[in-house]
Design a protein around this motif. Structure first.
Motif, mmCIF file in Angstrom:
data_model
loop_
_atom_site.group_PDB
_atom_site.id
_atom_site.type_symbol
_atom_site.label_atom_id
_atom_site.label_comp_id
_atom_site.label_asym_id
_atom_site.label_seq_id
_atom_site.Cartn_x
_atom_site.Cartn_y
_atom_site.Cartn_z
ATOM 1 N N ASP A 24 0.955 -1.222 -0.016
ATOM 2 C CA ASP A 24 0.046 -0.054 0.062
ATOM 3 C C ASP A 24 0.942 1.084 0.088
ATOM 4 O O ASP A 24 1.331 1.820 1.036
ATOM 5 N N THR A 25 1.071 1.706 -1.283
ATOM 6 C CA THR A 25 1.935 3.065 -1.191
ATOM 7 C C THR A 25 1.134 4.220 -0.755
ATOM 8 O O THR A 25 2.003 5.394 -0.515
ATOM 9 N N ASN B 271 10.529 -7.560 3.316
ATOM 10 C CA ASN B 271 9.876 -6.328 3.381
ATOM 11 C C ASN B 271 10.891 -5.323 3.246
ATOM 12 O O ASN B 271 10.709 -4.319 2.533
ATOM 13 N N HIS B 272 12.323 -5.333 3.818
ATOM 14 C CA HIS B 272 13.174 -4.575 3.644
ATOM 15 C C HIS B 272 13.738 -4.322 2.187
ATOM 16 O O HIS B 272 13.811 -3.269 1.857
ATOM 17 N N CYS B 273 13.732 -5.662 1.463
ATOM 18 C CA CYS B 273 13.742 -5.406 0.057
ATOM 19 C C CYS B 273 13.109 -4.731 -0.844
ATOM 20 O O CYS B 273 13.487 -3.885 -1.670
ATOM 21 N N ILE B 274 11.965 -4.897 -0.521
ATOM 22 C CA ILE B 274 10.415 -4.441 -1.251
ATOM 23 C C ILE B 274 10.943 -2.794 -0.955
ATOM 24 O O ILE B 274 10.655 -2.011 -1.989
ATOM 25 N N LYS C 146 12.834 -0.288 -3.144
ATOM 26 C CA LYS C 146 12.070 0.045 -4.447
ATOM 27 C C LYS C 146 10.763 0.976 -4.305
ATOM 28 O O LYS C 146 10.579 1.971 -4.971
ATOM 29 N N TRP C 147 9.972 0.629 -3.089
ATOM 30 C CA TRP C 147 8.949 1.476 -2.862
ATOM 31 C C TRP C 147 9.358 2.063 -1.308
ATOM 32 O O TRP C 147 8.694 1.321 -0.423
ATOM 33 N N ASN C 148 9.902 2.940 -1.389
ATOM 34 C CA ASN C 148 10.127 3.518 -0.027
ATOM 35 C C ASN C 148 9.202 3.836 0.939
ATOM 36 O O ASN C 148 8.244 4.520 0.710
ATOM 37 N N GLY C 149 9.472 3.081 2.072
ATOM 38 C CA GLY C 149 8.538 3.678 3.357
ATOM 39 C C GLY C 149 7.074 3.218 3.247
ATOM 40 O O GLY C 149 6.238 3.551 3.982
#
Length: 395
Positions: A357-358, A375-378, A381-384
């Motif tokens: 959920d960005t 999750n940290h890897c993801i 790409k999609w920060n925070g």
């Protein structure tokens, strides 16, 4: 005189003639195979992969092949990973397999079709994936090279006590192709070699990729005479992963070339080479999260042509992907979406669903809040973003 000759020929035992013809054909084949083998710099090939050791310590690495899960297992598209050593190579091939299984057909429910893939479809996807990677490595040479065992023992089981990588290069046969079509047809015909349960499937594939790129080109890509494509613990180096992903064994994952040190405000003594083209599939790594700004994967791998990423978590590799082709081409699609996580480990029995959920920001519940490493890897790409893991997450 002619009648006498004719009579003599007629009286010759036909079986003996056929045996003689078969013998001559076998001798000719051996000569051709030997000539092909002599053109291979065996020591240089093993050295660029293993270094001075020349042969691996772990024979299990040599015995890994590209083997799918059984259909009843529930993950018919998935290649099995038994050992950490070759898992990076298998994960990249898996990513290319998924690219073909998911996106080659225009289907409203790609995910459902993926779970129902039949034997013919997954075999075709594997042949296409292997061909894609080999051809990509040889693209600059406008040729691809495949190393395979002699035909008479390509499917011969190899016991643990018999494993010798020297045999692969000393007895192996080189085949060269100048068109992708010819390469793909050959790989499809010889796919059983790459899939044999007790064979050297992964190793033969890896050697073929290196030879297609060219040993000297690989050395030039690495730009460090001491580095090899496998680490000391015999896991895939970043150079090897890059070679498989984009066809060049460069050491870095940023975009393009870096020739200036912005911290010290001076030019580098020699340029550092990164990724020079957009990947068909991408890469996300835990290292970027851990390094906190000192290690960055560039957009050419973070935003690949297809929404499929190889993930590197402490040298253990897996794949995350979306079945929505427009995910990376339409910002609206990135508001809320989900990814599927496949580790390849035999212990995984179902795909792991990860909701992204960005529109919301991740807020730790407390300072001791521990999240799955994926999750940290993801978030590189999609920060925070807020991430909801549905089901047990492997890592």
């Amino acid at each position: 005189m002619n009648d006498t000759v004719q009579s003599t020929v007629t009286s010759v035992d036909r079986q003996a003639m056929q045996k003689l013809a078969d013998t001559l054909e076998m001798e000719t084949r051996k000569k051709v195979q030997k000539a092909a083998a002599l053109s291979l710099d065996e020591r240089a090939l093993r050295k660029i992969l293993f270094g001075q050791l020349l042969v691996p310590k772990e024979i299990d690495w040599c015995r890994e092949s590209f083997i799918f899960h059984a259909h009843h297992y529930g993950l018919p598209f998935g290649l099995k990973i038994h050992k950490n050593g070759p898992c990076g190579t298998i994960a990249v091939v898996q990513a290319f397999v998924l690219r073909h299984l998911i996106f080659d057909e225009d289907d409203d429910d790609n995910y459902k079709r993926l779970l129902a893939v039949n034997e013919s479809e997954r075999q075709n996807a594997l042949a296409q994936a292997l061909s894609d990677i080999i051809w990509n490595a040889g693209e600059e040479n406008q040729a691809a090279t495949v190393l395979l065992p002699p035909e008479d023992n390509s499917s011969k089981p190899i016991g643990a006590s018999q494993v010798r990588l020297n045999d692969m290069t000393e007895d192996g046969i080189l085949y060269q192709f100048n068109t992708f079509k010819d390469l793909k047809q050959f790989i499809k015909k010889k796919l059983h070699v790459f899939q044999h349960e007790f064979g050297y499937g992964v190793a033969f594939f890896l050697y073929s990729v290196i030879l297609s790129r060219g040993i000297e080109n690989v050395r030039s890509d690495i730009n460090d005479g001491e580095k090899t494509l496998l680490t000391e613990s015999e896991k895939c180096s970043q150079e090897l992963i890059n070679l498989l992903l984009v066809g060049k064994a460069v050491s870095y994952v940023f975009n393009g070339i870096l020739d200036y040190d912005y911290k010290l405000q001076k030019p580098l003594q020699q340029p550092l080479y990164g990724i020079d083209k957009r990947g068909v599939v991408g890469l996300l790594t835990l290292m970027e999260h851990v390094a906190e700004g000192n290690y960055t994967v560039g957009s050419k791998l973070k935003t690949p042509k297809y929404p499929i990423w190889v993930v590197n978590i402490e040298r253990s590799f897996g794949v995350i992907f979306s079945c929505n082709k427009i995910l990376l081409n339409d910002w609206k699609a990135e508001r809320q979406f989900h990814l599927w996580y496949y580790t390849g480990l035999v212990s995984q029995t179902e795909l792991q669903k990860i909701h992204i959920d960005t529109l919301q920001t991740y807020i730790p519940k407390n300072k001791n809040d521990v999240e799955p490493l994926i999750n940290h890897c993801i978030r590189t790409k999609w920060n925070g973003v807020k991430i909801i893991n549905q089901g047990a997450i492997s890592r």
